[in-house]
Design a protein around this motif. Structure first.
Motif, PDB file in Angstrom:
ATOM      1  N   UNK A 127      -3.343   2.495  10.041  1.00 21.36           N
ATOM      2  CA  UNK A 127      -3.982   2.403   8.710  1.00 21.36           C
ATOM      3  C   UNK A 127      -5.154   1.411   8.584  1.00 21.36           C
ATOM      4  N   UNK A 128      -6.042   1.798   7.816  1.00 24.15           N
ATOM      5  CA  UNK A 128      -7.194   0.967   7.013  1.00 24.15           C
ATOM      6  C   UNK A 128      -6.117   0.418   5.974  1.00 24.15           C
ATOM      7  N   UNK A 134      -1.783  -9.479   0.022  1.00 21.00           N
ATOM      8  CA  UNK A 134      -0.682  -9.032  -0.613  1.00 21.00           C
ATOM      9  C   UNK A 134      -0.715  -7.321  -0.342  1.00 21.00           C
ATOM     10  N   UNK A 135      -1.969  -6.862  -0.094  1.00 21.41           N
ATOM     11  CA  UNK A 135      -2.049  -5.365   0.283  1.00 21.41           C
ATOM     12  C   UNK A 135      -1.584  -5.201   1.529  1.00 21.41           C
ATOM     13  N   UNK A 136      -1.857  -6.012   2.508  1.00 21.30           N
ATOM     14  CA  UNK A 136      -1.231  -5.751   3.938  1.00 21.30           C
ATOM     15  C   UNK A 136       0.357  -5.981   3.845  1.00 21.30           C
ATOM     16  N   UNK A 147       0.192  -0.057  12.756  1.00 23.13           N
ATOM     17  CA  UNK A 147      -1.131  -0.822  13.098  1.00 23.13           C
ATOM     18  C   UNK A 147      -1.861  -1.005  11.762  1.00 23.13           C
ATOM     19  N   UNK A 148      -1.694  -1.913  11.149  1.00 23.13           N
ATOM     20  CA  UNK A 148      -2.796  -2.205   9.902  1.00 23.13           C
ATOM     21  C   UNK A 148      -4.068  -2.905  10.075  1.00 23.13           C
ATOM     22  N   UNK A 149      -5.197  -2.378   9.509  1.00 19.65           N
ATOM     23  CA  UNK A 149      -6.448  -3.074   9.738  1.00 19.65           C
ATOM     24  C   UNK A 149      -6.997  -3.255   8.443  1.00 19.65           C
ATOM     25  N   UNK A 150      -7.044  -4.604   8.018  1.00 23.67           N
ATOM     26  CA  UNK A 150      -7.343  -5.025   6.765  1.00 23.67           C
ATOM     27  C   UNK A 150      -9.072  -4.605   6.586  1.00 23.67           C
TER      28      UNK A 150
END
Length: 276
Positions: A127-128, A134-136, A147-150
């Protein structure tokens, strides 16, 4: 946790409804179009109000041009402290009015972009996430094995102009050129492993909803810029070919190749051969 999915009959709506049901959440769905095959474990609501009230999470999975209108309509039913998730492939200028509509009720907006389609596995999703820590953290609680991509809003849309817009347009042009030339069937029979893999990728690109393709192209303000860059590169190569400039073509090939490591090139080649 109670989760409401708006647009639960659509491909991504069904995916997320199934995901949250599998987590053990209480999941309620609403869609203007009744589902042909309802997600097992999903309770269907009769309205956005019925779906959203008392929900801890409200996920909006509707066509991008309709997202803001749906959020404004449902925002009055959000409970204080709840989270509304929007999953648009292009963020554009919509995030500010989305945040405003949600914040007026004491809820918060989580803007993410799933970098996969409805056929994906639920483990290892990517995800983007638009925003900060806080959003992550919020996304991590909901999708712990992902997998999280800020990214910033602008950075996201710039990236998607390459990752989505350019890839889709390139593959559309690739298939159209072959279809009008030697024909796709003959191409498939004669294709090398790399050509065969490219054909499969191009066809997979066209398996999406045409309206989604159109929205990804027209709503992203950077799509035209990346396409112009691609056309410029093709024009440059066309010029070398028109002059029969063998050395120029070789230099272009080598220059692009040197931007990749040897291990990346070999790994990609092995991956291609594993597909065919």
């Amino acid at each position: 946790m109670k989760v409401a999915v708006l647009g639960s009959s659509g491909a991504m709506g069904r995916f997320f409804a199934s995901y949250f049901v599998a987590r053990g959440d209480e999941v309620v769905g609403y869609d203007l179009s009744p589902p042909d095959h309802p997600v097992k474990g999903l309770t269907l609501a009769r309205s956005t109000k019925e779906a959203a009230e008392r929900a801890d999470i409200v996920l909006v999975a509707v066509p991008m041009p309709k997202t803001l209108a749906v959020v404004r309509r449902v925002s009055r039913h959000l409970r204080k402290g709840s989270t509304l998730i929007e999953i648009s492939s292009v963020k554009g200028n919509s995030l500010r009015p989305l945040r405003l509509a949600v914040s007026l009720t004491g809820a918060r907006l989580l803007s993410i972009h799933p970098l996969f389609g409805p056929a994906a596995r639920r483990v290892g999703m990517k995800f983007c996430v638009i925003g900060g820590r806080s959003d992550i953290a919020s996304a991590r609680r909901l999708f712990p094995r992902s997998v999280l991509i800020p990214m910033s809003q602008q950075g996201h849309d710039r990236a998607m102009a390459y990752v989505l817009s350019l890839v889709q347009l390139t593959n559309l042009a690739f298939l159209s050129t072959i279809a009008k030339g030697m024909g796709l069937e003959q191409f498939g029979r004669a294709a090398s492993p790399i050509a065969s893999a490219q054909l499969s990728v191009a066809r997979a690109t066209l398996s999406q909803d045409p309206s989604l393709f159109s929205s990804i192209q027209t709503l992203n303000p950077y799509a035209r810029e990346t396409l112009s860059s691609m056309v410029g590169e093709l024009t440059r190569l066309q010029g070398l070919l028109a002059k029969n400039d063998s050395k120029g073509l070789q230099r272009s090939y080598e220059g692009t190749s040197k931007r990749q490591s040897r291990s990346e090139l070999q790994g990609s080649l092995r991956a291609v051969y594993s597909l065919v």
